[in-house]
Design a protein around this motif. Sequence first.
Motif, PDB file in Angstrom:
ATOM      1  N   ILE A  44     -28.477  22.897  74.856  1.00  0.00           N
ATOM      2  CA  ILE A  44     -29.411  23.228  73.785  1.00  0.00           C
ATOM      3  C   ILE A  44     -30.252  21.983  73.529  1.00  0.00           C
ATOM      4  O   ILE A  44     -29.711  20.892  73.345  1.00  0.00           O
ATOM      5  CB  ILE A  44     -28.683  23.617  72.486  1.00  0.00           C
ATOM      6  N   VAL A  45     -31.567  22.142  73.509  1.00  0.00           N
ATOM      7  CA  VAL A  45     -32.469  21.038  73.191  1.00  0.00           C
ATOM      8  C   VAL A  45     -33.010  21.255  71.786  1.00  0.00           C
ATOM      9  O   VAL A  45     -33.626  22.288  71.500  1.00  0.00           O
ATOM     10  CB  VAL A  45     -33.635  20.942  74.194  1.00  0.00           C
ATOM     11  N   LEU A  46     -32.775  20.289  70.894  1.00  0.00           N
ATOM     12  CA  LEU A  46     -33.225  20.358  69.510  1.00  0.00           C
ATOM     13  C   LEU A  46     -34.413  19.423  69.321  1.00  0.00           C
ATOM     14  O   LEU A  46     -34.291  18.213  69.531  1.00  0.00           O
ATOM     15  CB  LEU A  46     -32.096  19.950  68.562  1.00  0.00           C
ATOM     16  N   MET A  47     -35.561  19.971  68.923  1.00  0.00           N
ATOM     17  CA  MET A  47     -36.774  19.174  68.717  1.00  0.00           C
ATOM     18  C   MET A  47     -37.161  19.201  67.241  1.00  0.00           C
ATOM     19  O   MET A  47     -37.149  20.252  66.602  1.00  0.00           O
ATOM     20  CB  MET A  47     -37.909  19.705  69.585  1.00  0.00           C
ATOM     21  N   HIS A  48     -37.512  18.047  66.716  1.00  0.00           N
ATOM     22  CA  HIS A  48     -37.801  17.888  65.289  1.00  0.00           C
ATOM     23  C   HIS A  48     -39.237  18.275  64.951  1.00  0.00           C
ATOM     24  O   HIS A  48     -40.072  18.527  65.826  1.00  0.00           O
ATOM     25  CB  HIS A  48     -37.552  16.445  64.867  1.00  0.00           C
ATOM     26  N   GLY A  49     -39.529  18.256  63.647  1.00  0.00           N
ATOM     27  CA  GLY A  49     -40.865  18.562  63.162  1.00  0.00           C
ATOM     28  C   GLY A  49     -41.695  17.322  62.901  1.00  0.00           C
ATOM     29  O   GLY A  49     -41.274  16.183  63.144  1.00  0.00           O
ATOM     30  N   ASN A  50     -42.886  17.551  62.380  1.00  0.00           N
ATOM     31  CA  ASN A  50     -43.831  16.476  62.095  1.00  0.00           C
ATOM     32  C   ASN A  50     -43.244  15.489  61.079  1.00  0.00           C
ATOM     33  O   ASN A  50     -42.614  15.889  60.106  1.00  0.00           O
ATOM     34  CB  ASN A  50     -45.130  17.078  61.561  1.00  0.00           C
ATOM     35  N   VAL A  51     -43.428  14.208  61.313  1.00  0.00           N
ATOM     36  CA  VAL A  51     -42.955  13.112  60.477  1.00  0.00           C
ATOM     37  C   VAL A  51     -41.426  12.967  60.539  1.00  0.00           C
ATOM     38  O   VAL A  51     -40.859  12.090  59.919  1.00  0.00           O
ATOM     39  CB  VAL A  51     -43.413  13.250  58.998  1.00  0.00           C
ATOM     40  N   GLY A  52     -40.758  13.836  61.300  1.00  0.00           N
ATOM     41  CA  GLY A  52     -39.310  13.797  61.369  1.00  0.00           C
ATOM     42  C   GLY A  52     -38.803  12.988  62.547  1.00  0.00           C
ATOM     43  O   GLY A  52     -39.532  12.233  63.199  1.00  0.00           O
ATOM     44  N   SER A  53     -37.520  13.162  62.822  1.00  0.00           N
ATOM     45  CA  SER A  53     -36.875  12.496  63.945  1.00  0.00           C
ATOM     46  C   SER A  53     -35.669  13.325  64.349  1.00  0.00           C
ATOM     47  O   SER A  53     -35.327  14.321  63.689  1.00  0.00           O
ATOM     48  CB  SER A  53     -36.430  11.079  63.567  1.00  0.00           C
ATOM     49  N   LEU A  54     -35.014  12.912  65.418  1.00  0.00           N
ATOM     50  CA  LEU A  54     -33.837  13.655  65.863  1.00  0.00           C
ATOM     51  C   LEU A  54     -32.723  13.657  64.823  1.00  0.00           C
ATOM     52  O   LEU A  54     -31.797  14.480  64.869  1.00  0.00           O
ATOM     53  CB  LEU A  54     -33.336  13.114  67.199  1.00  0.00           C
ATOM     54  N   ARG A 107     -52.801   3.745  57.396  1.00  0.00           N
ATOM     55  CA  ARG A 107     -52.191   2.429  57.590  1.00  0.00           C
ATOM     56  C   ARG A 107     -50.871   2.243  56.860  1.00  0.00           C
ATOM     57  O   ARG A 107     -50.102   1.347  57.200  1.00  0.00           O
ATOM     58  CB  ARG A 107     -53.195   1.345  57.161  1.00  0.00           C
ATOM     59  N   GLU A 108     -50.609   3.094  55.871  1.00  0.00           N
ATOM     60  CA  GLU A 108     -49.386   2.918  55.087  1.00  0.00           C
ATOM     61  C   GLU A 108     -48.982   4.244  54.452  1.00  0.00           C
ATOM     62  O   GLU A 108     -49.831   5.013  54.024  1.00  0.00           O
ATOM     63  CB  GLU A 108     -49.611   1.865  54.002  1.00  0.00           C
ATOM     64  N   PHE A 109     -47.684   4.523  54.456  1.00  0.00           N
ATOM     65  CA  PHE A 109     -47.155   5.752  53.875  1.00  0.00           C
ATOM     66  C   PHE A 109     -46.199   5.335  52.771  1.00  0.00           C
ATOM     67  O   PHE A 109     -45.056   4.977  53.024  1.00  0.00           O
ATOM     68  CB  PHE A 109     -46.416   6.565  54.941  1.00  0.00           C
ATOM     69  N   SER A 110     -46.671   5.340  51.522  1.00  0.00           N
ATOM     70  CA  SER A 110     -45.877   4.820  50.419  1.00  0.00           C
ATOM     71  C   SER A 110     -44.646   5.694  50.165  1.00  0.00           C
ATOM     72  O   SER A 110     -44.622   6.887  50.485  1.00  0.00           O
ATOM     73  CB  SER A 110     -46.719   4.747  49.146  1.00  0.00           C
ATOM     74  N   LYS A 111     -43.646   5.095  49.559  1.00  0.00           N
ATOM     75  CA  LYS A 111     -42.423   5.840  49.254  1.00  0.00           C
ATOM     76  C   LYS A 111     -42.673   6.954  48.243  1.00  0.00           C
ATOM     77  O   LYS A 111     -42.164   8.077  48.411  1.00  0.00           O
ATOM     78  CB  LYS A 111     -41.343   4.879  48.770  1.00  0.00           C
ATOM     79  N   PRO A 112     -43.450   6.711  47.171  1.00  0.00           N
ATOM     80  CA  PRO A 112     -43.750   7.829  46.260  1.00  0.00           C
ATOM     81  C   PRO A 112     -44.472   8.979  46.959  1.00  0.00           C
ATOM     82  O   PRO A 112     -44.203  10.155  46.674  1.00  0.00           O
ATOM     83  CB  PRO A 112     -44.635   7.179  45.187  1.00  0.00           C
ATOM     84  N   ARG A 113     -45.387   8.646  47.863  1.00  0.00           N
ATOM     85  CA  ARG A 113     -46.078   9.699  48.603  1.00  0.00           C
ATOM     86  C   ARG A 113     -45.093  10.476  49.475  1.00  0.00           C
ATOM     87  O   ARG A 113     -45.160  11.708  49.561  1.00  0.00           O
ATOM     88  CB  ARG A 113     -47.179   9.076  49.462  1.00  0.00           C
ATOM     89  N   GLU A 155     -35.159   7.151  54.580  1.00  0.00           N
ATOM     90  CA  GLU A 155     -35.172   7.282  56.047  1.00  0.00           C
ATOM     91  C   GLU A 155     -36.553   7.675  56.551  1.00  0.00           C
ATOM     92  O   GLU A 155     -37.100   7.043  57.460  1.00  0.00           O
ATOM     93  CB  GLU A 155     -34.136   8.318  56.477  1.00  0.00           C
ATOM     94  N   TYR A 156     -37.132   8.716  55.970  1.00  0.00           N
ATOM     95  CA  TYR A 156     -38.459   9.172  56.394  1.00  0.00           C
ATOM     96  C   TYR A 156     -39.509   8.087  56.132  1.00  0.00           C
ATOM     97  O   TYR A 156     -40.390   7.851  56.974  1.00  0.00           O
ATOM     98  CB  TYR A 156     -38.832  10.466  55.670  1.00  0.00           C
ATOM     99  N   HIS A 157     -39.413   7.452  54.987  1.00  0.00           N
ATOM    100  CA  HIS A 157     -40.372   6.401  54.643  1.00  0.00           C
ATOM    101  C   HIS A 157     -40.301   5.249  55.635  1.00  0.00           C
ATOM    102  O   HIS A 157     -41.328   4.773  56.144  1.00  0.00           O
ATOM    103  CB  HIS A 157     -40.106   5.895  53.223  1.00  0.00           C
ATOM    104  N   ASP A 158     -39.098   4.790  55.938  1.00  0.00           N
ATOM    105  CA  ASP A 158     -38.946   3.630  56.821  1.00  0.00           C
ATOM    106  C   ASP A 158     -39.447   3.936  58.228  1.00  0.00           C
ATOM    107  O   ASP A 158     -40.117   3.093  58.855  1.00  0.00           O
ATOM    108  CB  ASP A 158     -37.481   3.191  56.871  1.00  0.00           C
ATOM    109  N   LEU A 159     -39.154   5.123  58.737  1.00  0.00           N
ATOM    110  CA  LEU A 159     -39.602   5.473  60.089  1.00  0.00           C
ATOM    111  C   LEU A 159     -41.119   5.608  60.156  1.00  0.00           C
ATOM    112  O   LEU A 159     -41.736   5.290  61.175  1.00  0.00           O
ATOM    113  CB  LEU A 159     -38.930   6.768  60.553  1.00  0.00           C
ATOM    114  N   GLN A 160     -41.737   6.061  59.065  1.00  0.00           N
ATOM    115  CA  GLN A 160     -43.182   6.225  59.064  1.00  0.00           C
ATOM    116  C   GLN A 160     -43.925   4.913  58.840  1.00  0.00           C
ATOM    117  O   GLN A 160     -45.147   4.857  59.005  1.00  0.00           O
ATOM    118  CB  GLN A 160     -43.612   7.245  58.003  1.00  0.00           C
TER     119      GLN A 160
END
Length: 289
Positions: free
Chosen positions: A17-27, A146-152, A174-179
């Motif tokens: 089974i291959v699991l693929m993530h969505g936009n802004v996500g990760s495995l 250029r930047e994806f703030s944590k509140p955003r 997690e999402y903030h740090d990866l972005q």
Amino acid sequence: LDGVDHHDTDAGAGPAIVLMHGNVGSLRMWTDWVDPLVAAGYRVIRLDLPSHGLTGPNPEWNRTPMRESMDRNIVLVDALLDHLKVERAALVGTSFSGIIAYRMAAREPQRVAALVLINSGGLPRTAQTDPNRPRGTAFEQWVNKREFSKPRMETMLKGLMAPESPPSQELITEYHDLQNMTGRQMERARLTPTYKSGDVAGTLSQIRQPVLILWGDYPGLLDVGQARQFQNLLSNATVTLETYKGVGHLLPIEAPARGVGDLVAFLGANGWGSASATPAGVAPPPAGR
């Protein structure tokens, strides 16, 4: 992997089974799916797509028209399966990766045993209904590249997930740090215009493998009516549709136990694994749903 600094995981043994993530996500969005699927007798492959998670950008963007970059992902998934010596697999795509999954299922039926679409993107949109359309002032768009703030990020995730399952601070971080990895926002600015639908009806009509559609009914991004549109366009496939009440766009994170149960039941019933297999700790889906 084929010129891309690539991150993937491979666990278990059995039908793949291959699991693929969505936009802004990760495995990592599939973390709660891995152990129960392995326990049910599956080999579970996850990957970070280009410019997501720990995978680097696609160098093809420097010399290939952007509209081809979505199809470039199919090349990368094929390369990964070749590298892992996997001849055939069930593909699971959510959000933008649903486009990758259904295009690959249509083009490579010999490789794709079954198709699973979870709150999938890919239906035609207008400039007004495109969820990735530019927003805000020119200055705000410049900053957002250029930047994806944590509140955003917190606001975005709360808009995607149902109130019954709000994002944890750990998930937001997690999402903030990866972005906010070096160069990530500029990479995404180049990536977003590649989310092109193309000939959706023509592509979906080519699919003859069994298809499972899982859809959260919370209207945070993609309305549940789109699940029925997919079902209707998959005119030559046997389609199972399950809607999840009180679940939003990030269904793999919001409802992992039910998702795994529905996935295992579907795959087993369609000859990809044991029809009687139910992951430990996951109740089988109720009959007649």
